[in-house]
Design a protein around this motif. Structure first.
Motif, PDB file in Angstrom:
ATOM      1  N   GLY A  96     -46.201  63.726 -25.346  1.00  0.00           N
ATOM      2  CA  GLY A  96     -45.244  64.722 -24.865  1.00  0.00           C
ATOM      3  C   GLY A  96     -44.246  64.985 -25.965  1.00  0.00           C
ATOM      4  N   TYR A 122     -33.310  48.184 -31.206  1.00  0.00           N
ATOM      5  CA  TYR A 122     -32.963  49.078 -30.093  1.00  0.00           C
ATOM      6  C   TYR A 122     -31.767  48.520 -29.318  1.00  0.00           C
ATOM      7  CZ  TYR A 122     -36.689  52.660 -30.080  1.00  0.00           C
ATOM      8  OH  TYR A 122     -37.497  53.744 -30.366  1.00  0.00           O
ATOM      9  N   PHE A 139     -32.464  73.619 -30.176  1.00  0.00           N
ATOM     10  CA  PHE A 139     -33.432  72.559 -29.870  1.00  0.00           C
ATOM     11  C   PHE A 139     -32.692  71.296 -29.428  1.00  0.00           C
ATOM     12  CE2 PHE A 139     -35.834  68.770 -30.931  1.00  0.00           C
ATOM     13  CZ  PHE A 139     -37.088  69.038 -30.408  1.00  0.00           C
ATOM     14  N   VAL A 182     -45.432  64.185 -39.886  1.00  0.00           N
ATOM     15  CA  VAL A 182     -44.635  63.208 -39.152  1.00  0.00           C
ATOM     16  C   VAL A 182     -44.322  62.017 -40.041  1.00  0.00           C
ATOM     17  CG1 VAL A 182     -44.609  61.743 -37.112  1.00  0.00           C
ATOM     18  CG2 VAL A 182     -45.932  63.845 -37.116  1.00  0.00           C
ATOM     19  N   ASP A 203     -44.148  60.558 -26.943  1.00  0.00           N
ATOM     20  CA  ASP A 203     -44.122  60.999 -28.351  1.00  0.00           C
ATOM     21  C   ASP A 203     -45.361  61.857 -28.595  1.00  0.00           C
ATOM     22  OD1 ASP A 203     -44.338  60.971 -31.331  1.00  0.00           O
ATOM     23  OD2 ASP A 203     -42.804  59.428 -31.208  1.00  0.00           O
ATOM     24  N   ASP A 252     -40.496  57.423 -29.513  1.00  0.00           N
ATOM     25  CA  ASP A 252     -40.548  56.000 -29.906  1.00  0.00           C
ATOM     26  C   ASP A 252     -41.530  55.746 -31.043  1.00  0.00           C
ATOM     27  OD1 ASP A 252     -38.595  54.987 -28.280  1.00  0.00           O
ATOM     28  OD2 ASP A 252     -39.953  54.379 -26.667  1.00  0.00           O
ATOM     29  N   PRO A 308     -44.157  54.485 -33.581  1.00  0.00           N
ATOM     30  CA  PRO A 308     -44.748  53.146 -33.702  1.00  0.00           C
ATOM     31  C   PRO A 308     -43.715  52.024 -33.575  1.00  0.00           C
ATOM     32  CG  PRO A 308     -44.441  54.083 -35.865  1.00  0.00           C
ATOM     33  CD  PRO A 308     -43.857  55.086 -34.889  1.00  0.00           C
TER      34      PRO A 308
HETATM   35  C1  LIG Z   1     -38.478  58.423 -37.387  1.00  0.00           C
HETATM   36  S1  LIG Z   1     -39.533  58.210 -36.008  1.00  0.00           S
HETATM   37  C2  LIG Z   1     -38.535  57.151 -34.972  1.00  0.00           C
HETATM   38  C3  LIG Z   1     -39.379  56.226 -34.126  1.00  0.00           C
HETATM   39  C4  LIG Z   1     -38.580  55.324 -33.182  1.00  0.00           C
HETATM   40  N1  LIG Z   1     -37.777  56.074 -32.259  1.00  0.00           N
HETATM   41  C5  LIG Z   1     -37.714  54.371 -33.925  1.00  0.00           C
HETATM   42  O1  LIG Z   1     -36.494  54.578 -34.020  1.00  0.00           O
HETATM   43  O2  LIG Z   1     -38.241  53.389 -34.446  1.00  0.00           O
HETATM   44  C6  LIG Z   1     -39.392  59.805 -35.194  1.00  0.00           C
HETATM   45  C7  LIG Z   1     -40.379  59.989 -34.067  1.00  0.00           C
HETATM   46  O3  LIG Z   1     -40.086  61.207 -33.383  1.00  0.00           O
HETATM   47  C8  LIG Z   1     -41.314  61.768 -32.962  1.00  0.00           C
HETATM   48  N2  LIG Z   1     -41.145  63.206 -32.638  1.00  0.00           N
HETATM   49  C9  LIG Z   1     -41.230  64.258 -33.467  1.00  0.00           C
HETATM   50  N3  LIG Z   1     -41.010  65.413 -32.796  1.00  0.00           N
HETATM   51  C10 LIG Z   1     -40.789  65.053 -31.490  1.00  0.00           C
HETATM   52  C11 LIG Z   1     -40.496  65.790 -30.293  1.00  0.00           C
HETATM   53  N4  LIG Z   1     -40.381  67.133 -30.305  1.00  0.00           N
HETATM   54  N5  LIG Z   1     -40.333  65.113 -29.145  1.00  0.00           N
HETATM   55  C12 LIG Z   1     -40.443  63.753 -29.135  1.00  0.00           C
HETATM   56  N6  LIG Z   1     -40.701  63.012 -30.229  1.00  0.00           N
HETATM   57  C13 LIG Z   1     -40.874  63.653 -31.396  1.00  0.00           C
HETATM   58  C14 LIG Z   1     -42.235  61.506 -34.121  1.00  0.00           C
HETATM   59  O4  LIG Z   1     -43.599  61.615 -33.744  1.00  0.00           O
HETATM   60  C15 LIG Z   1     -41.835  60.096 -34.536  1.00  0.00           C
HETATM   61  O5  LIG Z   1     -42.608  59.124 -33.895  1.00  0.00           O
END
Ligand SMILES: C[S@@+](CC[C@H](N)C(=O)[O-])C[C@H]1O[C@@H](n2cnc3c(N)ncnc32)[C@H](O)[C@@H]1O
Length: 242
Positions: free
Chosen positions: A128, A16, A160, A6, A58, A36, A38
């Motif tokens: 999730g 946001y 997906f 990850v 997440d 979301d 961190p």
């Molecule tokens: C690049 S980070 C973006 C974090 C946040 N949304 C932001 O823009 O600051 C991508 C996030 O997607 C989450 N992620 C990965 N696969 C996922 C899935 N199948 N469903 C939901 N979240 C997922 C990761 O754990 C990670 O926290």
């Protein structure tokens, strides 16, 4: 889920707001953030007391705060060095330079971490993963998905993407996704097929200009609403659609 796979990298509430052109009305609703990680979006918006309900989901939230922090710190140098090498591919108005970007990400993570344990106890950070969300139909007004779908187009299939969009539209009236460019800064190959499928399933899917631009030419989001609700919720947004 393996933490090593990850890339946790979090954005702020202000980002946001810009990425999703969020209005005060949007912020007061029942909001879901998908992936979301961190980001400090949930912590900051909760502290403002504005939203009626706010949940971030997440797979990352299976880990403890210290585990997430150590992963962000490991990731930091790689990402900031990559951005420095590819300086010209980004727009340096929101952030003055790659070090300012890195500092903002660490600050967002710190705000997130301070809120993580109380937020988990309040059910604001739930484990999730798309394409299956642990919610009932129509529990949210608006679902936001930042820096996951379309960005990781090479890693995540077209099926997906479509299944994830339909799942977010099952639990929320409206879904917004940003960015629409992939990691190579190309318009995602999944975007047009997904929009076509959604339109044929009676959703209104439109690309909307937003004020936040970091990837060059990346200042656009996808907004999807059930057809009859497009103009009712926010006629202004419908007008600036391109
Ligand atoms: C690049 S980070 C973006 C974090 C946040 N949304 C932001 O823009 O600051 C991508 C996030 O997607 C989450 N992620 C990965 N696969 C996922 C899935 N199948 N469903 C939901 N979240 C997922 C990761 O754990 C990670 O926290």
């Amino acid at each position: 889920m393996q933490l090593q796979k990850v890339v946790p990298w979090g954005r702020s509430l202000d980002e946001y707001r810009g990425m999703f052109a969020l209005s005060e009305t949007d912020l007061r609703g029942r909001l879901l953030g998908c992936g979301d990680g961190p980001a400090s979006f949930n912590a900051e918006l909760t502290a403002s007391g504005k939203s009626q309900r706010l949940v971030s989901v997440d797979p990352l939230y299976v880990f403890s705060g210290p585990e997430i922090a150590s992963r962000v710190e490991q990731t930091y140098e790689t990402i900031v060095s990559h951005v420095k090498l590819n300086h010209d591919r980004y727009v340096w108005t929101y952030f003055s330079d790659p070090d300012a970007l890195g500092a903002a990400r660490l600050n967002a993570m710190k705000i997130f971490l301070d809120d993580y344990e109380p937020g988990r106890a309040e059910g604001r950070y739930l484990v999730g993963a798309l394409p299956n969300l642990p919610f009932n139909e129509g529990e949210f007004d608006l679902c936001l998905c930042s820096h996951l779908l379309f960005l990781y187009s090479a890693q995540l299939s077209a099926d997906f993407h479509l299944a994830s969009m339909l799942e977010m539209l099952r639990v929320a009236q409206e879904v917004r996704v940003f960015p629409l460019l992939d990691l190579d800064l190309q318009r995602s190959a999944h975007l047009d097929p997904v929009m076509a499928e959604l339109r044929s399933a009676n959703f209104s899917a439109e690309i909307v200009d937003v004020p936040y631009v970091f990837q060059k030419s990346g200042g656009q989001m996808l907004r999807v609403v059930r057809r009859s609700e497009t103009t009712e919720r926010d006629p202004q947004l419908a007008q600036i659609s391109v």
